[in-house]
Scaffold this motif. Structure first.
Motif, mmCIF file in Angstrom:
data_model
loop_
_atom_site.group_PDB
_atom_site.id
_atom_site.type_symbol
_atom_site.label_atom_id
_atom_site.label_comp_id
_atom_site.label_asym_id
_atom_site.label_seq_id
_atom_site.Cartn_x
_atom_site.Cartn_y
_atom_site.Cartn_z
ATOM 1 N N GLY A 30 53.542 -60.212 -38.909
ATOM 2 C CA GLY A 30 54.055 -59.547 -37.784
ATOM 3 C C GLY A 30 54.207 -60.534 -36.621
ATOM 4 O O GLY A 30 55.269 -60.550 -35.768
ATOM 5 N N VAL A 31 52.932 -61.080 -36.196
ATOM 6 C CA VAL A 31 53.276 -61.867 -34.840
ATOM 7 C C VAL A 31 53.925 -63.106 -35.183
ATOM 8 O O VAL A 31 54.606 -63.454 -34.305
ATOM 9 C CB VAL A 31 51.566 -62.050 -34.889
ATOM 10 N N GLY A 34 57.583 -62.123 -35.063
ATOM 11 C CA GLY A 34 57.637 -61.837 -33.476
ATOM 12 C C GLY A 34 57.965 -63.097 -32.651
ATOM 13 O O GLY A 34 58.852 -63.178 -31.809
ATOM 14 N N THR A 38 61.121 -64.477 -30.983
ATOM 15 C CA THR A 38 61.183 -64.878 -29.450
ATOM 16 C C THR A 38 61.852 -66.188 -29.250
ATOM 17 O O THR A 38 62.439 -66.481 -28.076
ATOM 18 C CB THR A 38 59.805 -64.455 -28.891
ATOM 19 N N TRP A 45 64.354 -58.047 -31.164
ATOM 20 C CA TRP A 45 63.919 -58.033 -32.362
ATOM 21 C C TRP A 45 62.432 -58.369 -32.577
ATOM 22 O O TRP A 45 61.584 -57.952 -33.582
ATOM 23 C CB TRP A 45 64.662 -59.224 -33.183
ATOM 24 N N ALA A 46 61.825 -59.167 -31.659
ATOM 25 C CA ALA A 46 60.432 -59.352 -31.827
ATOM 26 C C ALA A 46 59.628 -58.285 -31.529
ATOM 27 O O ALA A 46 58.649 -58.152 -32.293
ATOM 28 C CB ALA A 46 60.090 -60.482 -30.601
ATOM 29 N N VAL A 47 60.127 -57.283 -30.752
ATOM 30 C CA VAL A 47 59.230 -56.183 -30.393
ATOM 31 C C VAL A 47 59.315 -54.987 -31.726
ATOM 32 O O VAL A 47 58.447 -54.558 -31.991
ATOM 33 C CB VAL A 47 59.928 -55.409 -29.212
ATOM 34 N N LEU A 49 59.890 -56.143 -34.885
ATOM 35 C CA LEU A 49 58.900 -56.686 -35.882
ATOM 36 C C LEU A 49 57.401 -56.554 -35.803
ATOM 37 O O LEU A 49 56.836 -56.123 -36.555
ATOM 38 C CB LEU A 49 59.243 -58.173 -35.982
ATOM 39 N N ILE A 50 57.139 -56.721 -34.446
ATOM 40 C CA ILE A 50 55.764 -56.554 -34.068
ATOM 41 C C ILE A 50 55.210 -54.945 -34.301
ATOM 42 O O ILE A 50 54.388 -54.749 -34.848
ATOM 43 C CB ILE A 50 55.227 -56.940 -32.790
ATOM 44 N N SER A 117 64.786 -54.317 -37.551
ATOM 45 C CA SER A 117 63.723 -55.143 -37.442
ATOM 46 C C SER A 117 62.391 -54.399 -37.541
ATOM 47 O O SER A 117 61.284 -54.848 -37.974
ATOM 48 C CB SER A 117 63.859 -55.625 -35.746
ATOM 49 N N GLY A 121 59.803 -55.321 -40.222
ATOM 50 C CA GLY A 121 58.310 -55.564 -39.891
ATOM 51 C C GLY A 121 57.505 -54.662 -40.703
ATOM 52 O O GLY A 121 56.289 -54.992 -41.106
#
Length: 142
Positions: A30-31, A34, A38, A45-47, A49-50, A117, A121
């Motif tokens: 996940g990180v 993310g 980013t 999308w990063a938020v 996915l995390i 996203s 995730g």
């Protein structure tokens, strides 16, 4: 005459290493996803996915605890010795998809991240399971 009592075997249960790897791999995937989002300048999308991988981790954790609770009960634990918090564990197992649905709804509705996203995730669970299983297979070949 002395009697020799055998020492109890404390071998880890089958699949213990794989489960431990999955617990670490879900947030790692996940990180990593993310961070990639980013770098591609897609913070929304990063938020997603995390948060999605966080929900996947919670899902796996509740499933693991539920299986442990069910197997400890079936394993012949004395009736007077109930494991602490077992009722909450049964409730979390029964309602885990409802809880994950509320988590998805809240994240999507209040943080306004793309739903896709969040779903991708959640797939961190599958990716971690496949990776840990392949790792275990490759370890057994050596």
């Amino acid at each position: 005459m002395t009697s020799v009592t055998p020492e109890p075997v404390t071998a880890s249960p089958v699949g213990h290493r794989t489960v431990r790897r999955i617990i670490y791999l879900i947030p790692a995937f996940g990180v990593a996803a993310g961070l990639l989002a980013t770098l591609l300048h897609r913070l929304d999308w990063a938020v997603g996915l995390i948060f999605g991988s966080g929900l996947a981790w919670l899902n796996f954790w509740w499933m693991k605890r539920g299986v442990e609770a069910f197997t400890s009960t079936a394993g012949g634990q004395p009736a007077g010795e109930k494991r602490r918090g077992q009722g909450v564990t049964y409730l979390a197992v029964a309602l885990r998809y409802v809880l994950i649905g509320f988590g998805l709804y809240g994240t999507f509705n209040y943080l306004h991240v793309p739903l896709l996203s969040l779903v991708i995730g959640l797939c961190a669970f599958a990716a971690a399971t496949i990776t840990a299983s392949v790792w275990e297979i490759l370890q057994s070949i050596e």
